[in-house]
Design a protein around this motif. Structure first.
Motif, PDB file in Angstrom:
ATOM      1  N   GLY A 127      38.494  26.474 -36.558  1.00  0.00           N
ATOM      2  CA  GLY A 127      37.604  25.354 -36.303  1.00  0.00           C
ATOM      3  C   GLY A 127      36.820  25.490 -35.020  1.00  0.00           C
ATOM      4  O   GLY A 127      36.151  24.544 -34.604  1.00  0.00           O
ATOM      5  N   GLU A 185      37.109  19.189 -43.426  1.00  0.00           N
ATOM      6  CA  GLU A 185      36.749  20.191 -42.421  1.00  0.00           C
ATOM      7  C   GLU A 185      37.229  21.556 -42.889  1.00  0.00           C
ATOM      8  O   GLU A 185      38.409  21.745 -43.175  1.00  0.00           O
ATOM      9  CB  GLU A 185      37.382  19.861 -41.069  1.00  0.00           C
ATOM     10  CG  GLU A 185      36.993  20.827 -39.960  1.00  0.00           C
ATOM     11  CD  GLU A 185      37.620  20.453 -38.632  1.00  0.00           C
ATOM     12  OE1 GLU A 185      37.268  21.083 -37.618  1.00  0.00           O
ATOM     13  OE2 GLU A 185      38.444  19.526 -38.601  1.00  0.00           O
ATOM     14  N   ASP A 222      30.400  26.653 -41.851  1.00  0.00           N
ATOM     15  CA  ASP A 222      31.287  25.781 -41.075  1.00  0.00           C
ATOM     16  C   ASP A 222      30.912  24.333 -41.384  1.00  0.00           C
ATOM     17  O   ASP A 222      29.785  23.910 -41.097  1.00  0.00           O
ATOM     18  CB  ASP A 222      31.098  26.074 -39.582  1.00  0.00           C
ATOM     19  CG  ASP A 222      32.363  25.859 -38.803  1.00  0.00           C
ATOM     20  OD1 ASP A 222      33.286  25.243 -39.346  1.00  0.00           O
ATOM     21  OD2 ASP A 222      32.420  26.302 -37.640  1.00  0.00           O
ATOM     22  N   ASN A 223      31.854  23.581 -41.933  1.00  0.00           N
ATOM     23  CA  ASN A 223      31.561  22.216 -42.352  1.00  0.00           C
ATOM     24  C   ASN A 223      32.576  21.247 -41.764  1.00  0.00           C
ATOM     25  O   ASN A 223      33.781  21.516 -41.758  1.00  0.00           O
ATOM     26  CB  ASN A 223      31.577  22.091 -43.881  1.00  0.00           C
ATOM     27  CG  ASN A 223      30.561  23.012 -44.537  1.00  0.00           C
ATOM     28  OD1 ASN A 223      29.462  23.183 -44.030  1.00  0.00           O
ATOM     29  ND2 ASN A 223      30.941  23.601 -45.655  1.00  0.00           N
ATOM     30  N   VAL A 224      32.070  20.107 -41.276  1.00  0.00           N
ATOM     31  CA  VAL A 224      32.916  19.014 -40.794  1.00  0.00           C
ATOM     32  C   VAL A 224      32.307  17.708 -41.281  1.00  0.00           C
ATOM     33  O   VAL A 224      31.090  17.512 -41.213  1.00  0.00           O
ATOM     34  CB  VAL A 224      33.005  18.990 -39.248  1.00  0.00           C
ATOM     35  CG1 VAL A 224      33.887  17.833 -38.798  1.00  0.00           C
ATOM     36  CG2 VAL A 224      33.536  20.300 -38.713  1.00  0.00           C
ATOM     37  N   LYS A 225      33.162  16.817 -41.758  1.00  0.00           N
ATOM     38  CA  LYS A 225      32.694  15.533 -42.243  1.00  0.00           C
ATOM     39  C   LYS A 225      33.741  14.476 -41.911  1.00  0.00           C
ATOM     40  O   LYS A 225      34.932  14.692 -42.121  1.00  0.00           O
ATOM     41  CB  LYS A 225      32.443  15.582 -43.750  1.00  0.00           C
ATOM     42  CG  LYS A 225      31.782  14.339 -44.315  1.00  0.00           C
ATOM     43  CD  LYS A 225      31.485  14.514 -45.792  1.00  0.00           C
ATOM     44  CE  LYS A 225      30.783  13.288 -46.366  1.00  0.00           C
ATOM     45  NZ  LYS A 225      30.497  13.451 -47.815  1.00  0.00           N
ATOM     46  N   SER A 274      28.387  13.903 -40.517  1.00  0.00           N
ATOM     47  CA  SER A 274      28.719  15.245 -41.017  1.00  0.00           C
ATOM     48  C   SER A 274      28.052  16.301 -40.162  1.00  0.00           C
ATOM     49  O   SER A 274      27.050  16.052 -39.479  1.00  0.00           O
ATOM     50  CB  SER A 274      28.296  15.404 -42.483  1.00  0.00           C
ATOM     51  OG  SER A 274      26.888  15.276 -42.610  1.00  0.00           O
TER      52      SER A 274
END
Length: 591
Positions: free
Chosen positions: A156, A311, A346-349, A361
């Motif tokens: 992360g 995430e 790379d994804n974060v929500k 997001s």
């Protein structure tokens, strides 16, 4: 008186019938101790009849009623060499089989980086150590270096190298409380070509989210999450004074060599708490044509926290590597070409249920395309000239960040300055609550060329291996830069206006270098000297810049004194004393 007579079949009667008793006694030839439970085989040479048995705990095996003839005796046991002997059977007897111990020595397995025996301090990691570690990315290999420790993978945050770190530097969670000179000043070479990050400008201006700031690599070097390991054959980490051939670094040098040739098919599947990895690769080699082709594909899917499905981090890499050799009377010509693609996502929500039902997001996509070529001429004449090598590469990245953020202000706050003209202008206030959308677009382009010639001169008093060459690299970003609405900024604390990255001039670095490595025998001793000079300058600078036309000189020297060998317990003992000193120069990045 009553006399009871019982018939007894004795050994004498068996002998008259041509049947005998054979006793095999197995012993250790060195200690004369019995070898218990050894396997014994008697094979008749005339008709192929086989008699088998095993020894008792005293190493004795007994065969009854053995027909006369010639037999091949074989005695085997773990830890001993097989014992074979042809024995004639024409009477009852005991045969002593003396077994020679066979020490089974397992090959040494190195599960950490091994120190190089070269003139500069460096560590080497081979394929065997990688297979033992089962890494998910290049960041896992760093734990094999001296002084490092195994840590929980953190997908992360950006995984940055930590060599000769100054200040508090990079923390284990990816955050940085000091300037990241350690990671930025470490040069990564993939098959002899540097992975350039100087034009990387993918970030969010005014970012106040620590979790997202840790993903930023602008001005911080290479993110090791993006480098897969399954195609790597060996790695060398140079912490000492490198050759003048390598420049634009301050902390260290990492040389990565990937597989070439072979016809094996390799596949790996890994699943643990931190992610799932799938890899497949195949090599093709045509020996008569001296042609090799290697292909590989790697996919990695990581859940930063298994409890949070909002995430994640994903990586996809493909590689095609071609090599061809032509043989001539005066030498050989080798051409190698590598085509690579690397992508990370790379994804974060944030869960809307805990964010006032508003969307929040972060999505980052990284796509890199690279093409590298190497052309080498190896001379066979044995004269002064040895080889000539040309390396070229081009790479293009597309880094896009999409950010949606719910903003709620605690009080009135003005917008950033909107006008580009001098004077007094009316100001505006930000909306107390709004959903901001935006991000950034970065299109870093890099080109690299290096030409190097090697020479050799061997005399009666000294041996000299010399190299001379030059390299040039270009860095340019063609992206649009920060993309957002100034009336609804993603972060209210922003004080800048959007500026396209393509307006920033390209960076051009040019270097010349020369080096000589001498080996001088002194009686029974040996002195090795590696001395060179590298001169670097920045091109494409206006006359108004103080660095215009200025050269930076990097002298580098490595010395090693080898003492005569001593024999201790029939083994050679070697003493060496060495050291080095040098200057490293790194030109600024576009950021």
């Amino acid at each position: 008186m009553m006399l009871l007579v019982f018939p007894v079949r004795g050994q004498q009667q068996e002998s008259r019938a041509g049947l005998y008793t054979v006793v095999i006694q197995a012993q250790n030839h060195q200690t004369d101790l019995p070898v218990g439970f050894a396997a014994v085989l008697l094979t008749c040479e005339s008709d192929g009849r086989i008699l088998s048995g095993s020894c008792d705990d005293q190493g004795i095996c007994r065969f009854e009623r053995v027909a006369a003839g010639r037999y091949k005796l074989r005695v085997t046991f773990l830890g001993y060499k097989p014992y074979t002997q042809v024995i004639p059977v024409d009477d009852s007897f005991t045969w002593l089989a003396l077994l020679e111990p066979d020490a089974v020595n397992l090959d040494e397995v190195v599960v950490t980086a091994s120190e190089s025996r070269g003139m500069t301090s460096s560590s080497k990691i081979d394929r065997q150590a990688m297979e033992h570690l089962q890494p998910s990315s290049f960041a896992d290999l760093v734990s094999l270096l001296p002084g490092e420790r195994s840590t929980v993978p953190n997908m992360g945050a950006a995984n940055l190298i930590r060599l000769r770190e100054a200040g508090s530097g990079i923390q284990t969670d990816g955050s940085s409380t000091d300037y990241d000179i350690s990671s930025l000043g470490t040069s990564f070479l993939m098959d002899g070509v540097p992975i350039n990050t100087k034009a990387n400008m993918s970030y969010l201006a005014g970012n106040t989210d620590n979790g997202l700031a840790n993903r930023n690599t602008t001005g911080r070097g290479l993110d090791m999450r993006t480098i897969p390991t399954d195609d790597i054959e060996r790695v060398e980490v140079v912490r000492g004074i490198p050759s003048v051939e390598y420049g634009d670094l301050t902390s260290g040098l990492i040389k990565i060599d990937r597989r070439k040739g072979g016809n094996k098919f390799n596949a790996r599947f890994k699943a643990d708490t931190y992610g799932k990895l799938v890899y497949a690769g195949k090599g093709f080699e045509w020996e008569k044509r001296k042609l090799t082709l290697n292909v590989g594909i790697d996919f990695f899917d990581s859940k930063i926290d298994p409890r949070n499905s909002l995430e994640n981090y994903k990586r996809l890499n493909t590689s095609v590597r071609l090599s061809k050799e032509w043989q001539y009377k005066s030498g050989s010509l080798i051409y190698a070409s590598n085509l690579d693609y690397g992508g990370s996502f790379d994804n974060v929500k944030i869960d809307p249920e805990i964010n006032y039902h508003k969307e929040d997001s972060y999505k980052s996509t990284y796509n890199r395309y690279a093409w590298a070529n190497n052309l080498t001429w190896l001379s066979k004449t044995g004269r002064f000239f040895r080889s000539l090598e040309l390396n070229t590469s081009v790479s293009l990245q597309k880094d896009v960040i999409d950010r949606t953020r719910y903003v709620s202000l605690s009080g009135p706050q003005p917008t950033p300055p909107l006008s580009t003209d001098e004077g007094i202008h009316d100001g505006t206030w930000l909306t107390p609550q709004y959903v901001a959308t935006g991000g950034s677009e970065s299109l870093p382009f890099s080109a690299f060329t290096k030409l190097i010639a090697r020479f050799s001169a061997h005399g009666d008093k000294a041996q000299h291996d010399m190299l001379i060459g030059s390299d040039w690299q270009m860095n340019k970003n063609y992206g649009q830069g920060q993309i957002y609405d100034p009336l609804f900024p993603i972060y209210p604390s922003m004080t800048t206006r959007p500026r396209p990255y393509y307006n920033i001039p390209a960076g051009h670095d040019f270097s010349l270098f020369f080096e000589d490595r001498s080996v001088i025998p002194v009686a029974r001793h040996k002195l090795e000297v590696q001395a060179g000079l590298r001169a670097s300058t920045m091109l494409n600078l206006a006359d108004s810049y103080a660095l215009h036309g200025k050269f930076f000189f990097d002298p580098r020297v490595n010395l090693r004194w080898s003492f005569p060998r001593l024999m201790v317990a029939d083994r050679p003992l070697q003493f060496e004393i060495g050291g080095g000193m040098g200057w490293h120069t790194m030109t600024p990045s576009l950021t």
